[in-house]
Design a protein around this motif. Structure first.
Motif, PDB file in Angstrom:
ATOM      1  N   SER A   1     -27.674  57.376 -65.528  1.00 50.53           N
ATOM      2  CA  SER A   1     -28.551  57.879 -64.471  1.00 50.53           C
ATOM      3  C   SER A   1     -29.358  56.755 -63.842  1.00 50.53           C
ATOM      4  O   SER A   1     -29.533  56.722 -62.622  1.00 50.53           O
ATOM      5  N   ASP A   2     -29.878  55.864 -64.666  1.00 54.82           N
ATOM      6  CA  ASP A   2     -30.620  54.725 -64.121  1.00 54.82           C
ATOM      7  C   ASP A   2     -29.738  53.917 -63.174  1.00 54.82           C
ATOM      8  O   ASP A   2     -30.178  53.470 -62.114  1.00 54.82           O
ATOM      9  N   TRP A   3     -28.494  53.726 -63.573  1.00 56.33           N
ATOM     10  CA  TRP A   3     -27.568  52.954 -62.746  1.00 56.33           C
ATOM     11  C   TRP A   3     -27.292  53.693 -61.437  1.00 56.33           C
ATOM     12  O   TRP A   3     -27.362  53.101 -60.354  1.00 56.33           O
ATOM     13  N   VAL A   4     -26.981  54.989 -61.535  1.00 58.57           N
ATOM     14  CA  VAL A   4     -26.628  55.767 -60.343  1.00 58.57           C
ATOM     15  C   VAL A   4     -27.802  55.842 -59.369  1.00 58.57           C
ATOM     16  O   VAL A   4     -27.647  55.639 -58.159  1.00 58.57           O
ATOM     17  N   VAL A   5     -29.008  56.118 -59.885  1.00 56.83           N
ATOM     18  CA  VAL A   5     -30.188  56.189 -59.025  1.00 56.83           C
ATOM     19  C   VAL A   5     -30.491  54.826 -58.420  1.00 56.83           C
ATOM     20  O   VAL A   5     -30.730  54.694 -57.212  1.00 56.83           O
ATOM     21  N   GLY A   6     -30.481  53.788 -59.264  1.00 54.73           N
ATOM     22  CA  GLY A   6     -30.845  52.449 -58.798  1.00 54.73           C
ATOM     23  C   GLY A   6     -29.878  51.860 -57.797  1.00 54.73           C
ATOM     24  O   GLY A   6     -30.291  51.336 -56.755  1.00 54.73           O
ATOM     25  N   ILE A   7     -28.573  51.962 -58.071  1.00 59.06           N
ATOM     26  CA  ILE A   7     -27.592  51.318 -57.194  1.00 59.06           C
ATOM     27  C   ILE A   7     -27.506  52.041 -55.853  1.00 59.06           C
ATOM     28  O   ILE A   7     -27.479  51.408 -54.786  1.00 59.06           O
ATOM     29  N   ASN A   8     -27.476  53.368 -55.880  1.00 62.24           N
ATOM     30  CA  ASN A   8     -27.418  54.126 -54.627  1.00 62.24           C
ATOM     31  C   ASN A   8     -28.702  53.957 -53.826  1.00 62.24           C
ATOM     32  O   ASN A   8     -28.672  53.710 -52.616  1.00 62.24           O
TER      33      ASN A   8
ATOM     34  N   GLN B   1     -36.687  46.650 -40.201  1.00 62.89           N
ATOM     35  CA  GLN B   1     -37.568  45.477 -40.173  1.00 62.89           C
ATOM     36  C   GLN B   1     -36.830  44.183 -39.845  1.00 62.89           C
ATOM     37  O   GLN B   1     -37.433  43.116 -39.883  1.00 62.89           O
ATOM     38  N   ASN B   2     -35.529  44.274 -39.553  1.00 64.02           N
ATOM     39  CA  ASN B   2     -34.702  43.086 -39.358  1.00 64.02           C
ATOM     40  C   ASN B   2     -34.876  42.140 -40.547  1.00 64.02           C
ATOM     41  O   ASN B   2     -35.162  40.948 -40.413  1.00 64.02           O
ATOM     42  N   LEU B   3     -34.691  42.710 -41.739  1.00 63.15           N
ATOM     43  CA  LEU B   3     -35.004  42.023 -42.990  1.00 63.15           C
ATOM     44  C   LEU B   3     -33.728  41.759 -43.767  1.00 63.15           C
ATOM     45  O   LEU B   3     -32.969  42.676 -44.060  1.00 63.15           O
ATOM     46  N   SER B   4     -33.487  40.508 -44.104  1.00 59.11           N
ATOM     47  CA  SER B   4     -32.255  40.153 -44.807  1.00 59.11           C
ATOM     48  C   SER B   4     -32.518  39.945 -46.296  1.00 59.11           C
ATOM     49  O   SER B   4     -32.345  38.858 -46.835  1.00 59.11           O
ATOM     50  N   GLN B   5     -32.968  40.984 -46.966  1.00 57.10           N
ATOM     51  CA  GLN B   5     -33.160  40.919 -48.409  1.00 57.10           C
ATOM     52  C   GLN B   5     -32.938  42.299 -48.997  1.00 57.10           C
ATOM     53  O   GLN B   5     -32.938  43.309 -48.296  1.00 57.10           O
ATOM     54  N   ILE B   6     -32.715  42.323 -50.302  1.00 58.35           N
ATOM     55  CA  ILE B   6     -32.491  43.592 -50.985  1.00 58.35           C
ATOM     56  C   ILE B   6     -33.812  44.341 -51.131  1.00 58.35           C
ATOM     57  O   ILE B   6     -34.825  43.765 -51.517  1.00 58.35           O
ATOM     58  N   THR B   7     -33.805  45.608 -50.808  1.00 56.61           N
ATOM     59  CA  THR B   7     -34.952  46.485 -51.058  1.00 56.61           C
ATOM     60  C   THR B   7     -34.605  47.311 -52.286  1.00 56.61           C
ATOM     61  O   THR B   7     -33.913  48.321 -52.194  1.00 56.61           O
ATOM     62  N   ALA B   8     -35.056  46.835 -53.436  1.00 59.39           N
ATOM     63  CA  ALA B   8     -34.696  47.476 -54.699  1.00 59.39           C
ATOM     64  C   ALA B   8     -35.595  48.679 -54.959  1.00 59.39           C
ATOM     65  O   ALA B   8     -36.818  48.592 -54.863  1.00 59.39           O
ATOM     66  N   VAL B   9     -34.991  49.814 -55.263  1.00 57.37           N
ATOM     67  CA  VAL B   9     -35.736  51.010 -55.645  1.00 57.37           C
ATOM     68  C   VAL B   9     -35.194  51.486 -56.982  1.00 57.37           C
ATOM     69  O   VAL B   9     -34.090  51.132 -57.384  1.00 57.37           O
ATOM     70  N   GLY B  10     -35.973  52.306 -57.669  1.00 56.56           N
ATOM     71  CA  GLY B  10     -35.529  52.801 -58.964  1.00 56.56           C
ATOM     72  C   GLY B  10     -36.432  53.897 -59.485  1.00 56.56           C
ATOM     73  O   GLY B  10     -37.501  54.166 -58.936  1.00 56.56           O
ATOM     74  N   ARG B  11     -35.994  54.502 -60.561  1.00 55.68           N
ATOM     75  CA  ARG B  11     -36.697  55.647 -61.140  1.00 55.68           C
ATOM     76  C   ARG B  11     -38.109  55.290 -61.609  1.00 55.68           C
ATOM     77  O   ARG B  11     -39.004  56.132 -61.610  1.00 55.68           O
ATOM     78  N   VAL B  12     -38.335  54.049 -62.019  1.00 55.64           N
ATOM     79  CA  VAL B  12     -39.651  53.613 -62.488  1.00 55.64           C
ATOM     80  C   VAL B  12     -40.325  52.703 -61.468  1.00 55.64           C
ATOM     81  O   VAL B  12     -41.503  52.863 -61.147  1.00 55.64           O
TER      82      VAL B  12
ATOM     83  N   MET C   1     -42.226  59.768 -57.037  1.00 54.91           N
ATOM     84  CA  MET C   1     -43.141  60.475 -57.920  1.00 54.91           C
ATOM     85  C   MET C   1     -42.689  60.415 -59.378  1.00 54.91           C
ATOM     86  O   MET C   1     -41.498  60.517 -59.677  1.00 54.91           O
ATOM     87  N   PRO C   2     -43.636  60.275 -60.313  1.00 48.29           N
ATOM     88  CA  PRO C   2     -43.278  60.228 -61.742  1.00 48.29           C
ATOM     89  C   PRO C   2     -42.756  61.552 -62.264  1.00 48.29           C
ATOM     90  O   PRO C   2     -42.176  61.600 -63.347  1.00 48.29           O
ATOM     91  N   GLU C   3     -42.951  62.646 -61.524  1.00 46.77           N
ATOM     92  CA  GLU C   3     -42.448  63.944 -61.962  1.00 46.77           C
ATOM     93  C   GLU C   3     -40.930  63.927 -62.168  1.00 46.77           C
ATOM     94  O   GLU C   3     -40.402  64.645 -63.022  1.00 46.77           O
ATOM     95  N   PHE C   4     -40.235  63.082 -61.389  1.00 40.71           N
ATOM     96  CA  PHE C   4     -38.787  62.970 -61.540  1.00 40.71           C
ATOM     97  C   PHE C   4     -38.445  62.490 -62.948  1.00 40.71           C
ATOM     98  O   PHE C   4     -37.570  63.041 -63.622  1.00 40.71           O
TER      99      PHE C   4
END
Length: 740
Positions: A164-171, A184-195, A613-616
């Motif tokens: 799940s961490d992988w699926v949420v994070g990579i997508n 933003q015309n931004l050439s960098q990774i915008t990393a998101v994740g469950r935490v 949200m931490p509720e997830f």
């Protein structure tokens, strides 16, 4: 013959020492008794789940089926070599069974299972569940080895968490990167994740509270009273309201230590029991306390007296140690982790640091006795270490479950000293952290601080004025803390209220208004943020609160890295990037950057609360507990995860389509003459039937618009600097020690 697989070299050696008769192999990568048992080890996470991805938002979501998951050795120094040794031992004809002796918990179960699966063996798998690292504890665990199927629920819960961490994070990261790149015309990774994303959101929300805070004026009424030649100060309180709020006080009542106060809460200025936000109401009370030019006499006194105790603090878990180190020394959570890891690995002076427990196993009193004896005898010249150590040692038999409680230990027990003297060559930072751990170790065994508290309500007519007197009866563990305080200003002074026989003895000297302003919530610091991650359940309710009460979000091992990643201005490839958070001022307050604010605002505007949200995570932990109890629920868990991911990816894809594409001005497609679309990583023709496309990033260098125009028109440019050589993939990854 059997192979026992420990999670770390140090644990493997402890098992061998407890069982006895083991010798090192020539390669020093395993131990054997040359009869019926071999002990080897992983390096923590040695194998990881993997699935090929396409870095394209239009090809999302990526939802691997069970048979699609791959296993690979983590790309870090020495990992492949260690796995090859483990596999060769598993494959040996003499070996008839494998024993997973990795840490007793979800992560340890996963580490052992993935190594077993990656090895390709089909030999029987057993489980050695280690609750205690004492000799007796290890021998008992060895005698009670069970079939691995007993822990199948835990195995499936661990796999579900990892997948799940992988699926949420990579997508989430691929989609968010595409959105923010175009927006933003931004050439960098915008990393998101469950935490990671909920932590960013907490800081953004705190900053909004501070930015939007409007200070209110308030008034309080203070009074000074005299008994004989002595005086005492009191403050007006709404007596009836205070009674409703207060818990019943009893003799010999106990309180927990305030040594670990979070200091991350917002303003507590909205104290309706003492404050007036309408001056006219305060003026009315002030007037009723007067009789012309004089003050009215005291009408009565209500006094509550109690003997109270402030219990000794618990032993350190990693997060509390990080919080205290940040509070005292301004050390970041990451720095504290690095230091305590050094104390564990290099100096062998403290126990395993990446723990969320503040207790020790029930069979540890004899080990604690040995540690105290070593501290007293081996470090007799170190006054800070020896001070009150004997008193603490004498109480080992009476502290009970305040220290020794098997139910409050998960994968690891609390951080304590081992008794081994710290190497004199250790850095000053290491010495400070070591002494913190030793101090907490001693303090936890010392008796409570006892004090007499007098709460006095002095009335003028029906108006109550409160004063609190406090007299220390026995300092207990506080004597140790005060001895080591750098500043005496941190010590709380005693307040002694003058005694009286009858309220008629008390004279009113003054009753006056004081004016103040409410203050905004406090900014997070590195320490309070990591503590809030641990105590995130305080923000939740019901079953969600219960789900995260003992674990928080993130783990002791990952929280510091998550904060550091949000603060980082350097990408994995070494190039510069925009950080989502930053530290400001001498207090190193953590605040969101504009980029961090934009990420949260965009997710919220598009209703993607599952990422913010931490509720997830709370719902997620509740479902994982269900998988732990019934392994068949793993299919349902992953299906639910896929539904959530599909939902937020759909929203991000829709938002991405609605963001206008930038154009490369002053230039047209060399093949068809159409406008050129400008993305952070590519320049391509706006006509979808045309195949013209060139990279905008070469060797980590973003080619600027002017050079792009020259390149497209002339098929070459002048000299351009700033290119970065691609790092050698063979040395990619962090280097970790195998045998520490």
């Amino acid at each position: 013959m059997r192979v026992i697989l420990a999670e770390k070299p140090s644990v493997g050696r402890e098992i061998a020492h407890a069982l006895g008769g083991f010798v090192k192999s020539k390669t020093n990568r395993y131990l054997t008794n040359q009869k019926d048992c071999i002990i080897t080890w992983a390096i923590g996470h040695l194998i990881e789940l993997h699935h090929p991805t396409a870095n394209d938002i239009s090809k999302l979501p990526i939802l691997p089926k069970e048979e699609d998951w791959q296993l690979r050795v983590i790309n870090a120094d020495g990992y492949q070599d260690q796995f090859d040794v483990i596999k060769s031992l598993f494959d040996s004809p003499q070996v008839k069974e494998i024993v997973n002796a990795c840490d007793a918990g979800r992560e340890g179960e996963l580490i052992g299972r993935l190594i077993y699966q990656k090895s390709g063996t089909n030999k029987p798998l057993k489980r050695m569940w280690i609750n205690s690292m004492t000799k007796d504890g290890l021998i008992n665990a060895y005698k009670n080895i069970k079939d691995a199927s007993t822990y199948e629920g835990l195995n499936q819960a661990a796999r579900c968490r990892s997948k799940s961490d992988w699926v949420v994070g990579i997508n989430g990261s691929i989609a968010a990167t595409a959105v923010m790149s175009r927006k933003q015309n931004l050439s960098q990774i915008t990393a998101v994740g469950r935490v990671k994303t909920p932590v960013l959101t907490m800081v953004v929300h705190r900053q909004r509270e501070i930015d939007n805070f409007v200070s209110d004026q308030f008034w309080e009424i203070g009074a000074k009273f005299q008994i004989g030649s002595e005086t005492y100060d009191s403050k007006w309180v709404n007596y009836e309201e205070l009674l409703k709020k207060q818990k019943p006080q009893s003799e010999d009542s106990e309180q927990s230590s305030d040594d670990d106060d979070d200091e991350d809460e917002g303003s507590n200025d909205q104290n309706s029991s003492t404050r007036f936000f309408e001056k006219s109401k305060a003026d009315a009370i002030l007037a009723s306390c007067r009789d012309g030019q004089n003050f009215k006499p005291v009408s009565k006194v209500i006094e509550n007296q109690a003997i109270k105790k402030a219990n000794a603090p618990n032993l350190f878990d990693l997060t509390t140690l990080q919080f205290i180190a940040n509070k005292k020394f301004k050390y970041s959570s990451k720095l504290t982790l690095e230091i305590v890891q050094e104390l564990y690995e290099k100096h062998k002076s403290v126990t395993y640091p990446r723990t969320d427990s503040t207790h020790l196993p029930s069979d540890y009193p004899s080990e604690v006795t040995r540690i105290f004896s070593d501290l007293i005898t081996k470090q007799k010249d170190n006054k800070a270490v020896v001070f009150m150590a004997q008193e603490a040692k004498d109480r080992i038999g009476v502290v009970g479950k305040h220290i020794f409680d098997d139910k409050k230990i998960s994968d690891h027990f609390a951080i304590i000293p081992t008794g081994k003297e710290l190497d004199p060559s250790a850095s000053d930072q290491a010495k400070k952290i070591y002494l913190l751990i030793v101090e907490r170790f001693k303090a936890a065994f010392l008796p409570p601080m006892e004090y007499s508290e007098t709460e006095r309500f002095t009335f003028i007519e029906e108006h109550a004025f409160r004063a609190v007197g406090k007299t220390i009866l026995s300092k207990g563990w506080k004597a140790l803390i005060e001895e080591n305080e750098e500043s005496t200003s941190k010590k709380k002074k005693e307040v002694i209220l003058p005694t009286f026989q009858n309220h008629s003895e008390i004279k009113t000297l003054s009753v006056a208004l004081t004016q103040g302003k409410t203050t905004p919530p406090k900014h997070f610091t590195n320490g309070t943020l990591v503590r809030t991650m641990q105590n995130i359940s305080r923000l939740l309710k019901g079953e969600q609160k219960k789900a995260l009460k003992d674990c928080g979000i993130g783990t002791p091992a990952t929280r510091a890295n998550i904060i550091d990643e949000l603060l980082s201005t350097t990408a994995n490839n070494g190039s510069a990037k925009k950080a989502m958070l930053e530290e400001t001022g001498s207090n190193k307050y953590i605040v969101p950057t504009d980029y961090g604010k934009q990420v949260v605002e965009f997710l919220e505007e598009n209703g993607i609360t599952s990422l913010t949200m931490p509720e997830f995570t709370a719902d997620w932990e509740l479902e994982l507990e269900g998988v732990n109890k019934d392994s068949n629920k793993s299919v349902e868990f992953m299906a639910h995860t896929n539904t959530i991911v599909t939902d937020f990816i759909s929203k991000l894809q829709h938002a991405h389509k609605n963001i206008p594409v930038l154009k490369l001005a002053g230039c047209e497609c060399p093949e068809c003459g159409s406008e050129l679309n400008l993305e952070p990583r590519f320049v391509y023709c706006s006509d979808t039937t045309c195949r013209f496309k060139i990279q905008r990033i070469v060797a980590h260098k973003v080619i600027d618009d002017t050079d792009l125009q020259v390149l497209i028109k002339n098929k070459q440019t002048g000299a351009i600097s700033g290119f970065v050589k691609q790092p050698d993939p063979k040395v990619k990854g962090s280097k970790k020690k195998l045998f520490s």
